[in-house]
Design a protein around this motif. Structure first.
Motif, PDB file in Angstrom:
ATOM      1  N   UNK A 266       0.728  -1.750  -0.111  1.00 39.52           N
ATOM      2  CA  UNK A 266      -0.255  -0.044   0.423  1.00 39.52           C
ATOM      3  C   UNK A 266       0.082   1.472   0.266  1.00 39.52           C
ATOM      4  N   UNK A 267      -0.433   1.824  -0.722  1.00 36.13           N
ATOM      5  CA  UNK A 267       0.638   3.393  -0.358  1.00 36.13           C
ATOM      6  C   UNK A 267       0.323   4.929   0.915  1.00 36.13           C
ATOM      7  N   UNK A 268       0.737   5.245   1.615  1.00 37.86           N
ATOM      8  CA  UNK A 268       0.780   5.932   2.478  1.00 37.86           C
ATOM      9  C   UNK A 268       1.877   7.601   2.067  1.00 37.86           C
ATOM     10  N   UNK A 269       0.753   8.455   2.098  1.00 37.75           N
ATOM     11  CA  UNK A 269       1.431   9.767   1.591  1.00 37.75           C
ATOM     12  C   UNK A 269      -0.012  10.956   2.337  1.00 37.75           C
ATOM     13  N   UNK A 270       1.000  11.100   2.451  1.00 41.26           N
ATOM     14  CA  UNK A 270       0.717  12.947   3.281  1.00 41.26           C
ATOM     15  C   UNK A 270      -0.778  12.846   4.170  1.00 41.26           C
ATOM     16  N   UNK A 271      -0.508  11.733   4.965  1.00 46.91           N
ATOM     17  CA  UNK A 271      -1.642  11.362   6.106  1.00 46.91           C
ATOM     18  C   UNK A 271      -1.229  12.391   6.993  1.00 46.91           C
ATOM     19  N   UNK A 272      -1.733  12.909   8.880  1.00 46.19           N
ATOM     20  CA  UNK A 272      -1.415  12.574   9.791  1.00 46.19           C
ATOM     21  C   UNK A 272      -0.343  12.218  10.114  1.00 46.19           C
ATOM     22  N   UNK A 273      -0.869  11.155  10.239  1.00 47.25           N
ATOM     23  CA  UNK A 273      -0.521   9.468  10.500  1.00 47.25           C
ATOM     24  C   UNK A 273      -0.460   8.355   9.327  1.00 47.25           C
ATOM     25  N   UNK A 274       0.493   7.597   8.529  1.00 45.28           N
ATOM     26  CA  UNK A 274       0.227   6.987   7.954  1.00 45.28           C
ATOM     27  C   UNK A 274      -0.565   6.018   9.141  1.00 45.28           C
TER      28      UNK A 274
END
Length: 409
Positions: A266-274
């Motif tokens: 998965x891709x976790x980008x530009x979140x407060x917390x991934x």
């Protein structure tokens, strides 16, 4: 044997099927009249136009097809389309303006305790709940556009709401403006695939007590708090995008009281917390990319036996954070862009273990107001000192085999 009998029965129905066309140029002017004339196995074709018939009940095994997206208008007073028969197909309609009421949850389309229903290629606009599956099995919701304009989560329902159901396929839908884009509660053996949930008030996807499900290749972007998976086990989460879910209590992915699950590619980008993990156990987090988040992962002290392996951590303010000192999770063979070690034997693995938990990360976890000191010279000096001689961060919060090059994910 039962399935064979059911298939034979369907073929018999198709052999005697008739087609009823609805429209101002035809003998049958209203949809309710067409449903009353229809028998199991018939086809109703609704021509282009606006049909203000309030609540339409489909209580026969029919194909209900729209030509050029006829509009079914609930006039902000009632549920628009209610399905109370098995094996109904609903395709090609624009369904708008259901009633808004917190007690009876009016919907654009609601399926009541039925199986083998297909809801495909419809546009749902300005409904309290978009599509609601209640106690359904073997039902498909595919390629629908579901849009609402909610401002507060108490005043709007979910885009696709599934309760106490089994073997569902939620595929290729676009959902925005609802409380939750997709909501699962007591749903098992189901698949969520290729959906786009963006700009929903709360979660793009919300799981509760839903075991043995999978979600693949979805986009969850710009929602109030990202995705939540709670009180669940045996969930597979592959190839999804969690992006731009910002806020004080926002996460790309919230895991609470879940176990025995797999988070892969998965891709976790530009979140407060991934990823935020609380009370989770036996979760494998493998080959994911965490990029430009506030925190890559927050792993609370209540988590244990989780494995974080072969992931990329790129440009996060903090890669990892925790609120405890006892570490019961393992980190292996991840790429950390903050790693400053060396690789003398040129095997691609750093010769010095990496401590991903920074001193400042520990301080801000306990004292959020300390963030005002972020990027100050003193904090940089303290972090460097802590990496050389750890005294506050847990000794075993460590990746013994940090990768020297980013994984090609």
């Amino acid at each position: 044997m039962k399935k064979l009998i059911y298939i034979v029965f369907l073929f018999c129905l198709m052999g005697n099927a008739k087609t009823i066309t609805v429209g101002r140029l035809y003998a049958v002017k209203t949809i309710k009249q067409a449903v009353a004339l229809a028998n199991d196995g018939d086809i109703i074709i609704v021509t282009q136009g606006v049909y203000k018939e309030r609540n339409i009940i489909i209580n026969k095994k029919i194909k209900f097809l729209g030509k050029n997206f006829p509009v079914l208008d609930g006039q902000n007073k009632t549920e628009v389309l209610s399905v109370t028969a098995d094996s109904v197909v609903i395709k090609g309609f624009k369904i708008i303006n259901s009633g808004h009421a917190a007690l009876d949850d009016p919907c654009g389309i609601k399926v009541y305790d039925r199986n083998f229903v297909v809801i495909e290629n419809n546009i749902l606009d300005n409904n309290f709940f978009g599509i609601y599956l209640q106690n359904c099995k073997n039902t498909v919701v595919k390629n629908n556009t579901i849009k609402a304009y909610g401002k507060q989560e108490q005043l709007i329902g979910n885009g696709i709401h599934c309760w106490k159901s089994d073997n569902l396929q939620i595929i290729g839908n676009k959902i925005s403006g609802h409380r939750d884009g997709i909501y699962f509660e007591f749903v098992t053996q189901s698949v969520i695939w290729r959906n786009i949930a963006n700009n929903n008030i709360r979660y793009g996807l919300h799981f509760m007590f839903s075991n043995d499900d999978s979600y693949f290749t979805n986009v969850f972007k710009g929602n109030g708090a990202g995705v939540a998976v709670m009180f669940t086990k045996n969930v597979k989460m592959f190839n999804n995008y969690f992006e731009e879910n910002w806020g004080d209590s926002a996460y790309g992915l919230l895991l609470k009281e879940i176990s025995d699950s797999y988070i892969f590619n998965n891709r976790f980008a530009r979140n407060t917390s991934g990823i935020y993990m609380e009370g989770t156990s036996r979760i494998k987090v493998e080959k994911n990319t965490f990029e430009a988040n506030g925190w890559g992962m927050k792993i609370q002290a209540s988590c244990m036996e989780n494995e974080i392996v072969n992931n990329n951590f790129l440009g996060n303010t903090f890669d990892i954070s925790t609120n405890g000192s006892l570490v019961l999770n393992t980190f292996n063979s991840n790429y950390w862009d903050k790693y400053e070690g060396y690789d003398l034997d040129k095997n691609g693995i750093g010769d010095v273990p990496y401590h991903p938990l920074s001193l400042f990360g520990v301080l801000t976890e306990n004292n959020p107001s300390a963030m005002i000191l972020f990027r100050s010279f003193m904090i940089t000096l303290l972090d460097k000192s802590e990496k050389v001689l750890p005294s506050i961060t847990p000794d075993n919060f460590i990746d013994n085999k940090p990768l020297m090059k980013k994984l090609p994910l």
